[in-house]
Motif scaffolding. Structure first.
Motif, PDB file in Angstrom:
ATOM      1  N   GLY A  10       0.791  -1.225   0.000  1.00 48.12           N
ATOM      2  CA  GLY A  10       0.000   0.000   0.000  1.00 48.12           C
ATOM      3  C   GLY A  10       0.826   1.279   0.000  1.00 48.12           C
ATOM      4  O   GLY A  10       0.285   2.363  -0.214  1.00 48.12           O
ATOM      5  N   LYS A  11       2.129   1.168   0.239  1.00 47.69           N
ATOM      6  CA  LYS A  11       2.989   2.364   0.243  1.00 47.69           C
ATOM      7  C   LYS A  11       3.167   2.876  -1.176  1.00 47.69           C
ATOM      8  O   LYS A  11       3.235   2.113  -2.131  1.00 47.69           O
ATOM      9  N   ARG A  12       3.264   4.211  -1.292  1.00 45.77           N
ATOM     10  CA  ARG A  12       3.395   4.848  -2.599  1.00 45.77           C
ATOM     11  C   ARG A  12       4.740   5.555  -2.720  1.00 45.77           C
ATOM     12  O   ARG A  12       5.248   6.101  -1.729  1.00 45.77           O
ATOM     13  N   ALA A  13       5.297   5.527  -3.953  1.00 49.85           N
ATOM     14  CA  ALA A  13       6.584   6.170  -4.207  1.00 49.85           C
ATOM     15  C   ALA A  13       6.682   6.517  -5.685  1.00 49.85           C
ATOM     16  O   ALA A  13       6.008   5.915  -6.521  1.00 49.85           O
ATOM     17  N   LEU A  14       7.544   7.484  -5.995  1.00 50.51           N
ATOM     18  CA  LEU A  14       7.828   7.824  -7.381  1.00 50.51           C
ATOM     19  C   LEU A  14       8.900   6.874  -7.913  1.00 50.51           C
ATOM     20  O   LEU A  14       9.893   6.590  -7.226  1.00 50.51           O
ATOM     21  N   TYR A  35       2.495  -1.837 -18.538  1.00 50.50           N
ATOM     22  CA  TYR A  35       2.444  -0.392 -18.304  1.00 50.50           C
ATOM     23  C   TYR A  35       1.684  -0.028 -17.038  1.00 50.50           C
ATOM     24  O   TYR A  35       1.850   1.052 -16.499  1.00 50.50           O
ATOM     25  N   ASN A  36       0.854  -0.949 -16.533  1.00 52.78           N
ATOM     26  CA  ASN A  36       0.067  -0.636 -15.339  1.00 52.78           C
ATOM     27  C   ASN A  36       0.491  -1.416 -14.104  1.00 52.78           C
ATOM     28  O   ASN A  36      -0.074  -1.218 -13.035  1.00 52.78           O
ATOM     29  N   VAL A  60       0.933   0.749 -11.136  1.00 52.29           N
ATOM     30  CA  VAL A  60       1.195   2.113 -11.584  1.00 52.29           C
ATOM     31  C   VAL A  60      -0.088   2.915 -11.353  1.00 52.29           C
ATOM     32  O   VAL A  60      -1.135   2.595 -11.896  1.00 52.29           O
ATOM     33  N   LEU A  61       0.001   3.944 -10.517  1.00 48.36           N
ATOM     34  CA  LEU A  61      -1.164   4.782 -10.219  1.00 48.36           C
ATOM     35  C   LEU A  61      -1.317   5.922 -11.213  1.00 48.36           C
ATOM     36  O   LEU A  61      -2.431   6.314 -11.540  1.00 48.36           O
ATOM     37  N   SER A  62      -0.179   6.456 -11.668  1.00 49.54           N
ATOM     38  CA  SER A  62      -0.217   7.517 -12.669  1.00 49.54           C
ATOM     39  C   SER A  62       1.121   7.566 -13.382  1.00 49.54           C
ATOM     40  O   SER A  62       2.156   7.224 -12.816  1.00 49.54           O
ATOM     41  N   GLY A  63       1.086   7.980 -14.640  1.00 52.42           N
ATOM     42  CA  GLY A  63       2.305   8.082 -15.434  1.00 52.42           C
ATOM     43  C   GLY A  63       2.577   6.810 -16.219  1.00 52.42           C
ATOM     44  O   GLY A  63       1.762   5.892 -16.248  1.00 52.42           O
ATOM     45  N   LEU A  65       5.290   3.684 -16.902  1.00 47.26           N
ATOM     46  CA  LEU A  65       6.327   2.949 -16.184  1.00 47.26           C
ATOM     47  C   LEU A  65       7.701   3.245 -16.755  1.00 47.26           C
ATOM     48  O   LEU A  65       7.861   3.351 -17.949  1.00 47.26           O
ATOM     49  N   ASP A  66       8.635   3.365 -15.902  1.00 46.68           N
ATOM     50  CA  ASP A  66      10.043   3.681 -16.044  1.00 46.68           C
ATOM     51  C   ASP A  66      10.304   5.165 -16.316  1.00 46.68           C
ATOM     52  O   ASP A  66      11.396   5.574 -16.600  1.00 46.68           O
ATOM     53  N   HIS A  67       9.270   6.005 -16.144  1.00 46.23           N
ATOM     54  CA  HIS A  67       9.435   7.458 -16.179  1.00 46.23           C
ATOM     55  C   HIS A  67       9.624   7.929 -14.734  1.00 46.23           C
ATOM     56  O   HIS A  67       8.949   7.443 -13.830  1.00 46.23           O
ATOM     57  N   PRO A  68      10.526   8.878 -14.485  1.00 46.63           N
ATOM     58  CA  PRO A  68      10.831   9.287 -13.100  1.00 46.63           C
ATOM     59  C   PRO A  68       9.624   9.730 -12.269  1.00 46.63           C
ATOM     60  O   PRO A  68       9.588   9.506 -11.068  1.00 46.63           O
ATOM     61  N   ASN A  69       8.628  10.362 -12.890  1.00 47.82           N
ATOM     62  CA  ASN A  69       7.483  10.881 -12.128  1.00 47.82           C
ATOM     63  C   ASN A  69       6.314   9.917 -12.041  1.00 47.82           C
ATOM     64  O   ASN A  69       5.227  10.302 -11.624  1.00 47.82           O
ATOM     65  N   THR A  70       6.515   8.684 -12.412  1.00 45.82           N
ATOM     66  CA  THR A  70       5.453   7.684 -12.340  1.00 45.82           C
ATOM     67  C   THR A  70       5.207   7.303 -10.882  1.00 45.82           C
ATOM     68  O   THR A  70       6.141   6.981 -10.145  1.00 45.82           O
ATOM     69  N   MET A  71       3.948   7.350 -10.479  1.00 43.57           N
ATOM     70  CA  MET A  71       3.573   7.000  -9.106  1.00 43.57           C
ATOM     71  C   MET A  71       3.277   5.511  -9.013  1.00 43.57           C
ATOM     72  O   MET A  71       2.468   4.982  -9.773  1.00 43.57           O
ATOM     73  N   LEU A  72       3.941   4.844  -8.064  1.00 44.06           N
ATOM     74  CA  LEU A  72       3.770   3.410  -7.836  1.00 44.06           C
ATOM     75  C   LEU A  72       3.109   3.174  -6.485  1.00 44.06           C
ATOM     76  O   LEU A  72       3.325   3.934  -5.544  1.00 44.06           O
ATOM     77  N   ALA A  73       2.347   2.093  -6.391  1.00 44.31           N
ATOM     78  CA  ALA A  73       1.808   1.610  -5.111  1.00 44.31           C
ATOM     79  C   ALA A  73       2.225   0.163  -4.980  1.00 44.31           C
ATOM     80  O   ALA A  73       1.938  -0.663  -5.856  1.00 44.31           O
ATOM     81  N   PHE A  74       2.922  -0.160  -3.911  1.00 41.52           N
ATOM     82  CA  PHE A  74       3.445  -1.508  -3.726  1.00 41.52           C
ATOM     83  C   PHE A  74       2.373  -2.477  -3.247  1.00 41.52           C
ATOM     84  O   PHE A  74       1.485  -2.122  -2.477  1.00 41.52           O
TER      85      PHE A  74
END
Length: 139
Positions: A10-14, A35-36, A60-63, A65-74
């Motif tokens: 549930g943790k999120r990171a760029l 991509y998602n 992938v929550l937004s952006g 994948l493999d772009h620096p500003n892409t938001m991830l949720a683990f």
């Protein structure tokens, strides 16, 4: 496969912030990403043709994948064990293997049974805690 009980789910990171941290711990983006969603893979243990991987799945929550500003949720981290044939490959691809053109053999077992489960769960959970102990996730 052994699912791990950690605080990562549930943790999120760029992507651009978390990827260098994970790379410094020997993790890489798993080759089967979409991509998602995707996974970061790291080796927890390798011995005599058996490798135990620690996998960190994410969405992938937004952006992109493999772009620096892409938001991830683990998602929930897990362990998986691959058993490979450490002997010579005697099929038609043996020439490719011995000449270096076929770098990897397919695992004999992609999701082999993990012995001493509680020991490996503990090691995996400790690794996750050590990697992210001082990291500031996005709220």
């Amino acid at each position: 496969m052994l699912k791990l009980e950690t605080d990562l789910q549930g943790k999120r990171a760029l992507y651009g912030e978390i990827e260098p941290l994970l790379r410094s711990h020997g993790f890489s983006l798993c080759g089967n990403w979409e991509y998602n969603e995707g996974m970061f893979d790291g080796i927890l243990n390798r011995m005599s043709g058996e490798t135990i991987y620690l996998r960190l799945p994410f969405d992938v929550l937004s952006g992109s994948l493999d772009h620096p500003n892409t938001m991830l949720a683990f998602g929930q981290p897990f362990l998986i064990k691959h058993v490979v044939n450490v002997g010579l490959d005697h099929d038609q691809n043996a020439l490719l293997t011995t000449t270096g053109f076929d770098q990897f053999q397919a695992p004999l077992e992609k999701d082999a049974n993990i012995q001493k489960k509680s020991q490996w769960e503990e090691r995996g959970e400790e690794k996750v805690a050590d990697m992210f102990g001082n990291y500031e996730f996005i709220h």
